[in-house]
Design a protein around this motif. Sequence first.
Motif, PDB file in Angstrom:
ATOM      1  N   ILE A 135       0.805  -1.220   0.000  1.00 24.47           N
ATOM      2  CA  ILE A 135       0.000   0.000   0.000  1.00 24.47           C
ATOM      3  C   ILE A 135       0.840   1.273   0.000  1.00 24.47           C
ATOM      4  N   TYR A 136       2.027   1.203   0.614  1.00 21.51           N
ATOM      5  CA  TYR A 136       2.837   2.409   0.780  1.00 21.51           C
ATOM      6  C   TYR A 136       4.198   2.241   0.100  1.00 21.51           C
ATOM      7  N   ASP A 137       4.875   3.352  -0.150  1.00 23.36           N
ATOM      8  CA  ASP A 137       6.212   3.275  -0.733  1.00 23.36           C
ATOM      9  C   ASP A 137       7.085   4.400  -0.192  1.00 23.36           C
ATOM     10  N   GLY A 138       8.362   4.370  -0.597  1.00 19.45           N
ATOM     11  CA  GLY A 138       9.292   5.419  -0.206  1.00 19.45           C
ATOM     12  C   GLY A 138       9.545   5.467   1.290  1.00 19.45           C
ATOM     13  N   ASN A 139       9.831   6.663   1.794  1.00 18.54           N
ATOM     14  CA  ASN A 139      10.137   6.832   3.205  1.00 18.54           C
ATOM     15  C   ASN A 139       8.935   6.540   4.085  1.00 18.54           C
ATOM     16  N   ARG A 140       7.709   6.746   3.541  1.00 18.23           N
ATOM     17  CA  ARG A 140       6.520   6.398   4.319  1.00 18.23           C
ATOM     18  C   ARG A 140       6.503   4.906   4.607  1.00 18.23           C
ATOM     19  N   ARG A 141       6.853   4.085   3.609  1.00 14.71           N
ATOM     20  CA  ARG A 141       6.906   2.638   3.824  1.00 14.71           C
ATOM     21  C   ARG A 141       7.921   2.294   4.919  1.00 14.71           C
ATOM     22  N   VAL A 269      10.677   1.606  21.568  1.00 12.49           N
ATOM     23  CA  VAL A 269      11.303   2.928  21.395  1.00 12.49           C
ATOM     24  C   VAL A 269      12.296   2.896  20.234  1.00 12.49           C
ATOM     25  N   THR A 270      13.119   1.852  20.185  1.00 10.45           N
ATOM     26  CA  THR A 270      14.122   1.746  19.122  1.00 10.45           C
ATOM     27  C   THR A 270      13.470   1.634  17.756  1.00 10.45           C
ATOM     28  N   SER A 271      12.434   0.789  17.644  1.00 15.69           N
ATOM     29  CA  SER A 271      11.752   0.609  16.361  1.00 15.69           C
ATOM     30  C   SER A 271      11.061   1.880  15.899  1.00 15.69           C
ATOM     31  N   SER A 272      10.514   2.645  16.843  1.00 13.56           N
ATOM     32  CA  SER A 272       9.827   3.881  16.462  1.00 13.56           C
ATOM     33  C   SER A 272      10.780   4.890  15.839  1.00 13.56           C
ATOM     34  N   LEU A 273      12.065   4.766  16.149  1.00 11.64           N
ATOM     35  CA  LEU A 273      13.079   5.671  15.599  1.00 11.64           C
ATOM     36  C   LEU A 273      13.789   5.080  14.391  1.00 11.64           C
ATOM     37  N   TYR A 274      13.284   3.938  13.904  1.00  9.53           N
ATOM     38  CA  TYR A 274      13.997   3.233  12.838  1.00  9.53           C
ATOM     39  C   TYR A 274      14.131   4.087  11.572  1.00  9.53           C
ATOM     40  N   GLY A 275      13.094   4.865  11.249  1.00 13.15           N
ATOM     41  CA  GLY A 275      13.185   5.714  10.065  1.00 13.15           C
ATOM     42  C   GLY A 275      14.398   6.644  10.122  1.00 13.15           C
ATOM     43  N   ARG A 280      20.950   7.050   8.552  1.00 15.63           N
ATOM     44  CA  ARG A 280      22.353   7.216   8.944  1.00 15.63           C
ATOM     45  C   ARG A 280      23.170   5.935   8.741  1.00 15.63           C
ATOM     46  N   TRP A 281      22.552   4.786   9.000  1.00 13.87           N
ATOM     47  CA  TRP A 281      23.253   3.509   8.868  1.00 13.87           C
ATOM     48  C   TRP A 281      22.536   2.612   7.861  1.00 13.87           C
ATOM     49  N   THR A 282      23.277   1.774   7.201  1.00  7.89           N
ATOM     50  CA  THR A 282      22.678   0.810   6.288  1.00  7.89           C
ATOM     51  C   THR A 282      22.029  -0.317   7.079  1.00  7.89           C
ATOM     52  N   ALA A 283      21.157  -1.080   6.415  1.00 10.96           N
ATOM     53  CA  ALA A 283      20.489  -2.195   7.089  1.00 10.96           C
ATOM     54  C   ALA A 283      21.489  -3.232   7.616  1.00 10.96           C
ATOM     55  N   PRO A 284      22.510  -3.638   6.852  1.00 11.71           N
ATOM     56  CA  PRO A 284      23.480  -4.597   7.404  1.00 11.71           C
ATOM     57  C   PRO A 284      24.199  -4.069   8.645  1.00 11.71           C
ATOM     58  N   GLU A 285      24.507  -2.762   8.664  1.00 13.87           N
ATOM     59  CA  GLU A 285      25.156  -2.186   9.844  1.00 13.87           C
ATOM     60  C   GLU A 285      24.229  -2.241  11.064  1.00 13.87           C
ATOM     61  N   LEU A 286      22.950  -1.944  10.846  1.00  9.76           N
ATOM     62  CA  LEU A 286      21.999  -1.964  11.953  1.00  9.76           C
ATOM     63  C   LEU A 286      21.774  -3.382  12.470  1.00  9.76           C
TER      64      LEU A 286
END
Length: 402
Positions: A135-141, A269-275, A280-286
Amino acid sequence: MDENPGGDTGGSEIPWYSVVFYVIISSSLIGVMGVSLISPLLPELREVFGVSDAAVGLFITAYSIPGIFLTPFIGYAADRIGRKWVLVPLLFTFGIAGAGIAFTTSLPVALGLRFLQGIGATALVMLAVTLIGDIYDGNRRDTLIGINGSMIGVGAAFYPLLGGVLATVRWSVPFLFFGVSIPVGILAVVTLDNSTGASDVQLSTYITRIYAVIQLPEALALFAAMFLAVFIYYGAVVTALPLLLSDEFGLTSSAIGLILAIAALANAVTSSLYGRFSRRWTAPELISLGFVAFGSGLLIIWRSSTTAVIAIALLGFGIGIGLALPSIDMKVVTLVSDDLRAGMMGVRTSMLRLGQTIGAVGFTFVADAFFVSTVEGYRTLMLGTGILVTATGGLLYLSFRN
């Protein structure tokens, strides 16, 4: 596509006025309810059903096993006939089977119902994330995947507290609570688009394409990370730690639920800040940092002599889950086209369920079979796993940064 089902978002990245959005979030919350709600009850279930530590772990294992084998096929069904007509039966199955456990004290019957409940739970979170990708794309997704993870964390924090409180009434009351998935299923019937995700892809072609993607090094790494993260969390925190807290510190179900909630709140809390983290970090780094957090938590528990220190250690687990799982989900939903998305999420969920299954029985079995006491066994397992996971996560992070 980036639609706005159910109402205007008012310019926000989060569609607060969309009923579909709440069905998606509710499905995820129910998907994590099956373990979190009863985790504080595991010590009490030993007496109710007259079983050992290893046997009580079967309440987690019986629930997790169906997801290992069925989720990829459920993913195909969701890609073939649409998300709605797969999600709704799963919600009803989850609620009816889960509530049924409240009416038996027979271990085989209870485990059979847990198995059926596990079938209902197999794809709830998977379909929720898939719907976000549809349903969503981009940064909203990306933001909504993080919000979905955050709400899962809130639910996972609330459920142990709720389960512990409900258990003070009677051990069976938390199982009755599983019935809340039934009204959510009714709401999904009314609100979800009948055609969302439906395609005419044939099974043979579908399997061939999925198999080709699974063999990619990136996909294999993502699935391995999912398995290990869940294996550690459900083995060490969800199953072993409540038994340790009961046997070594004499805590009640409600007190155990309060302590376990710390990890889930940190996850939320951590997930809410995931965007923000993903910018700042790539997915593999996270993902790598998530494993460092897991290992740190395990090592602190190993050295702990008070419940206050254990509570601090659980912050590490929550941060690790909040970094690793949304990163894995984001990479999986963007790895393939729309008509394979549910199938790939199905494979991802199979790895999650495999980690749950082996983790739940692995920690309890090893501690029960190879150590003088289970308390000694749990602490030794925390030490060994903590060293391995911290070192691996740290080395991977350094390699990705270079």
